[in-house]
Design a protein around this motif. Structure first.
Motif, PDB file in Angstrom:
ATOM      1  N   MET A   1     -11.173   6.891  -4.544  1.00  0.00           N
ATOM      2  CA  MET A   1     -10.737   5.900  -5.036  1.00  0.00           C
ATOM      3  C   MET A   1     -10.726   4.800  -4.046  1.00  0.00           C
ATOM      4  O   MET A   1     -10.262   3.792  -3.659  1.00  0.00           O
ATOM      5  CB  MET A   1      -9.219   6.001  -5.284  1.00  0.00           C
ATOM      6  N   ALA A   2     -11.599   5.112  -2.931  1.00  0.00           N
ATOM      7  CA  ALA A   2     -11.571   4.250  -1.539  1.00  0.00           C
ATOM      8  C   ALA A   2     -12.588   2.945  -2.007  1.00  0.00           C
ATOM      9  O   ALA A   2     -13.688   3.041  -2.668  1.00  0.00           O
ATOM     10  CB  ALA A   2     -12.394   4.813  -0.463  1.00  0.00           C
ATOM     11  N   THR A   3     -12.205   1.836  -1.555  1.00  0.00           N
ATOM     12  CA  THR A   3     -12.610   0.501  -1.647  1.00  0.00           C
ATOM     13  C   THR A   3     -12.799  -0.193  -0.318  1.00  0.00           C
ATOM     14  O   THR A   3     -11.900   0.261   0.636  1.00  0.00           O
ATOM     15  CB  THR A   3     -12.279  -0.123  -2.816  1.00  0.00           C
ATOM     16  N   PRO A   4     -13.547  -0.965  -0.129  1.00  0.00           N
ATOM     17  CA  PRO A   4     -13.774  -1.684   1.400  1.00  0.00           C
ATOM     18  C   PRO A   4     -12.219  -2.393   1.724  1.00  0.00           C
ATOM     19  O   PRO A   4     -11.890  -2.230   2.867  1.00  0.00           O
ATOM     20  CB  PRO A   4     -14.636  -2.832   1.173  1.00  0.00           C
ATOM     21  N   LEU A   5     -11.501  -2.955   0.737  1.00  0.00           N
ATOM     22  CA  LEU A   5     -10.196  -3.514   1.093  1.00  0.00           C
ATOM     23  C   LEU A   5      -9.235  -2.259   1.286  1.00  0.00           C
ATOM     24  O   LEU A   5      -8.140  -2.625   2.066  1.00  0.00           O
ATOM     25  CB  LEU A   5      -9.702  -4.340   0.109  1.00  0.00           C
ATOM     26  N   ILE A   6      -9.345  -1.273   0.609  1.00  0.00           N
ATOM     27  CA  ILE A   6      -8.341  -0.187   0.903  1.00  0.00           C
ATOM     28  C   ILE A   6      -8.381   0.334   2.234  1.00  0.00           C
ATOM     29  O   ILE A   6      -7.373   0.440   2.897  1.00  0.00           O
ATOM     30  CB  ILE A   6      -8.506   0.903  -0.153  1.00  0.00           C
ATOM     31  N   GLU A   7      -9.917   0.610   2.955  1.00  0.00           N
ATOM     32  CA  GLU A   7     -10.018   1.000   4.219  1.00  0.00           C
ATOM     33  C   GLU A   7      -9.659   0.077   5.121  1.00  0.00           C
ATOM     34  O   GLU A   7      -9.243   0.439   6.173  1.00  0.00           O
ATOM     35  CB  GLU A   7     -11.625   1.475   4.294  1.00  0.00           C
ATOM     36  N   LEU A   8     -10.037  -1.278   4.890  1.00  0.00           N
ATOM     37  CA  LEU A   8      -9.665  -2.400   5.787  1.00  0.00           C
ATOM     38  C   LEU A   8      -8.057  -2.254   6.159  1.00  0.00           C
ATOM     39  O   LEU A   8      -7.799  -2.399   7.200  1.00  0.00           O
ATOM     40  CB  LEU A   8     -10.253  -3.730   5.365  1.00  0.00           C
ATOM     41  N   LEU A   9      -7.556  -2.126   5.019  1.00  0.00           N
ATOM     42  CA  LEU A   9      -5.874  -2.376   5.319  1.00  0.00           C
ATOM     43  C   LEU A   9      -5.105  -1.059   5.527  1.00  0.00           C
ATOM     44  O   LEU A   9      -3.807  -0.910   5.451  1.00  0.00           O
ATOM     45  CB  LEU A   9      -5.171  -3.212   3.984  1.00  0.00           C
ATOM     46  N   LYS A  10      -6.021   0.098   5.529  1.00  0.00           N
ATOM     47  CA  LYS A  10      -5.581   1.392   5.584  1.00  0.00           C
ATOM     48  C   LYS A  10      -4.350   1.841   4.643  1.00  0.00           C
ATOM     49  O   LYS A  10      -3.516   2.383   5.008  1.00  0.00           O
ATOM     50  CB  LYS A  10      -5.136   1.368   7.257  1.00  0.00           C
ATOM     51  N   LEU A  11      -4.548   1.506   3.347  1.00  0.00           N
ATOM     52  CA  LEU A  11      -3.620   1.872   2.309  1.00  0.00           C
ATOM     53  C   LEU A  11      -3.960   2.903   1.530  1.00  0.00           C
ATOM     54  O   LEU A  11      -5.086   3.565   1.676  1.00  0.00           O
ATOM     55  CB  LEU A  11      -3.868   0.498   1.131  1.00  0.00           C
ATOM     56  N   ASP A  12      -2.969   3.672   1.089  1.00  0.00           N
ATOM     57  CA  ASP A  12      -3.011   4.930   0.389  1.00  0.00           C
ATOM     58  C   ASP A  12      -3.460   4.622  -1.040  1.00  0.00           C
ATOM     59  O   ASP A  12      -4.091   5.614  -1.586  1.00  0.00           O
ATOM     60  CB  ASP A  12      -2.138   5.899   0.521  1.00  0.00           C
ATOM     61  N   HIS A  13      -3.209   3.532  -1.831  1.00  0.00           N
ATOM     62  CA  HIS A  13      -3.248   3.355  -3.193  1.00  0.00           C
ATOM     63  C   HIS A  13      -3.659   1.962  -3.275  1.00  0.00           C
ATOM     64  O   HIS A  13      -3.609   0.924  -2.535  1.00  0.00           O
ATOM     65  CB  HIS A  13      -1.958   3.386  -3.812  1.00  0.00           C
ATOM     66  N   PRO A  14      -4.602   1.658  -4.512  1.00  0.00           N
ATOM     67  CA  PRO A  14      -5.044   0.578  -4.406  1.00  0.00           C
ATOM     68  C   PRO A  14      -4.239  -0.442  -5.113  1.00  0.00           C
ATOM     69  O   PRO A  14      -4.606  -1.032  -6.152  1.00  0.00           O
ATOM     70  CB  PRO A  14      -6.245   0.766  -5.602  1.00  0.00           C
ATOM     71  N   ILE A  15      -3.074  -0.904  -4.495  1.00  0.00           N
ATOM     72  CA  ILE A  15      -1.814  -1.736  -5.221  1.00  0.00           C
ATOM     73  C   ILE A  15      -1.645  -2.502  -4.340  1.00  0.00           C
ATOM     74  O   ILE A  15      -1.284  -2.131  -2.904  1.00  0.00           O
ATOM     75  CB  ILE A  15      -0.713  -0.692  -5.597  1.00  0.00           C
ATOM     76  N   ILE A  16      -1.228  -3.626  -4.740  1.00  0.00           N
ATOM     77  CA  ILE A  16      -0.601  -4.570  -3.879  1.00  0.00           C
ATOM     78  C   ILE A  16       0.662  -5.001  -4.826  1.00  0.00           C
ATOM     79  O   ILE A  16       0.518  -5.414  -5.959  1.00  0.00           O
ATOM     80  CB  ILE A  16      -1.217  -6.067  -3.805  1.00  0.00           C
ATOM     81  N   GLN A  17       1.813  -4.795  -4.085  1.00  0.00           N
ATOM     82  CA  GLN A  17       3.034  -5.463  -4.685  1.00  0.00           C
ATOM     83  C   GLN A  17       3.063  -6.929  -4.522  1.00  0.00           C
ATOM     84  O   GLN A  17       2.914  -7.625  -3.549  1.00  0.00           O
ATOM     85  CB  GLN A  17       4.297  -4.946  -3.908  1.00  0.00           C
ATOM     86  N   ALA A  18       2.936  -7.644  -5.701  1.00  0.00           N
ATOM     87  CA  ALA A  18       2.808  -9.151  -5.841  1.00  0.00           C
ATOM     88  C   ALA A  18       4.051  -9.856  -4.976  1.00  0.00           C
ATOM     89  O   ALA A  18       5.035  -9.580  -5.191  1.00  0.00           O
ATOM     90  CB  ALA A  18       2.583  -9.723  -7.295  1.00  0.00           C
ATOM     91  N   PRO A  19       3.497 -11.000  -4.512  1.00  0.00           N
ATOM     92  CA  PRO A  19       4.741 -11.824  -3.873  1.00  0.00           C
ATOM     93  C   PRO A  19       5.096 -12.937  -4.619  1.00  0.00           C
ATOM     94  O   PRO A  19       4.449 -13.695  -5.198  1.00  0.00           O
ATOM     95  CB  PRO A  19       3.706 -12.418  -2.538  1.00  0.00           C
TER      96      PRO A  19
END
Length: 354
Positions: A1-19
């Motif tokens: 499930m890795a994507t460039p932004l996941i790897e750049l931000l070192k996230l475990d999941h492809p999720i942003i909790q919206a602001p």
């Protein structure tokens, strides 16, 4: 499930909790989201510079994972064209019901953005995200110097392309289903109401930077669909409103899963800027005299005392019940449990598709 932004931000999941500005995104919500492997986001558009720095410090005291701070880009001031007296009369009726002093016509509103930007740059979050328009080139350049990723918000392909030309690192494609304020800044709001399913793949084809899908995504099925459409991440707001750590009132939280999608409407009633929420008494009354609604941010200032009182008393008839069209799918649970469930659901949806 890795994507460039996941790897750049070192996230475990492809999720942003919206602001979500206005108190929904508490220190606890942001830090718990980041700790669980998503990107927590602080909606800081209504905070002072001092409050932004204090919140950033408090989040860092709870987690060393990356988080975002979100601000509103400058909005051109519009002249009031309706009958201000009619809007004041409507507000006076609601103030009387709530035991508030008579409302006063709001004066010019100071621009909080310069102070907010300086505070955010001092806080140095992993991400500075923004909505409503474009940030100055000098601000984006300073973010690059400080290693802060920038994420703009678009509601059309043309807006996404403009943000890419400005130099943002990623763009949120905000579909028409999304709750809260519309981020349209180039064309008319009415012609920029493009659904997430149509918008995300068009934006992904039109820009070379990572795309974040937003609008109507409530569970793992939506996340899997967003990734299949070409998004790197899914940004979810309404799903997090009913978490234990969210700062909205219990009365507001109870409304969301009990609502129906057809109750979701776009209105200018509360802030003067189109935003999606669940219809209630004040929304209907204000929309009945829509031509007399003050422009943003004057209407926002005018309705603030009413909304504050409604939040304290749990009066859902006067609250801005911002929520997306997926609100009936919301569940009451902790932020950590929500993200764990979303991860399981996403994997199950991707397995079914494959």
């Amino acid at each position: 499930m890795a994507t460039p932004l996941i790897e750049l931000l070192k996230l475990d999941h492809p999720i942003i909790q919206a602001p979500m500005a206005g108190g929904a995104t508490t220190v606890e919500l942001v830090s718990e989201a980041s700790k669980a492997g998503a990107l927590g986001s602080l909606g800081a558009a209504y905070l002072s510079g001092e409050q932004i720095e204090a919140a950033a410090s408090a989040i860092r005291a709870r987690t060393d994972r990356p988080f975002a701070i979100n601000l509103f880009a400058p909005v051109p001031q519009e002249a009031a064209t309706g009958d201000g007296a009619r809007m004041l009369a409507l507000m006076a009726r609601y103030h009387a019901q709530l035991g508030l002093p008579a409302p006063q016509a709001p004066g010019p509103q100071a621009d909080p953005l310069p102070e907010q930007l300086e505070a955010t740059l001092r806080a140095r979050p992993a991400v500075l995200s923004f909505a409503f328009g474009r940030l100055p080139a000098a601000t984006l350049a300073r973010c690059r110097e400080l290693g802060i990723l920038t994420i703009g918000t678009a509601t059309t392909v043309r807006e996404a392309q403009v943000l890419e030309q400005d130099g943002v690192d990623a763009v949120v494609a905000q579909g028409a289903e999304a709750g809260g304020h519309r981020s349209t800044f180039l064309d008319a709001f009415e012609t920029s109401m493009i659904g997430t399913l149509a918008l995300v793949p068009q934006v992904a084809d039109a820009v070379s930077i990572p795309v974040i899908a937003s609008g109507g995504i409530m569970d793992g099925r939506g996340i899997a669909a967003a990734l299949a459409l070409g998004a790197d991440l899914a940004q979810m707001g309404t799903a997090f409103l009913t978490t234990d750590e969210c700062g909205i009132s219990d009365a507001y939280k109870a409304v969301l899963p009990a609502s129906r999608s057809e109750q979701s409407r776009v209105t200018r009633a509360f802030s003067g800027r189109p935003a999606r929420g669940i219809a209630n008494a004040f929304m209907r009354d204000a929309d009945a005299i829509a031509a007399d609604i003050l422009p943003y941010p004057l209407q926002n200032a005018l309705t603030r005392p009413m909304r504050t009182a409604g939040g304290k008393s749990g009066n859902i008839n006067v609250l801005s019940l911002w929520a997306g069209q997926g609100a009936p799918l919301a569940r009451r649970e902790t932020t950590a449990n929500l993200i764990q469930r979303l991860a399981r659901e996403t994997e199950a949806a991707r397995t079914r598709r494959n």
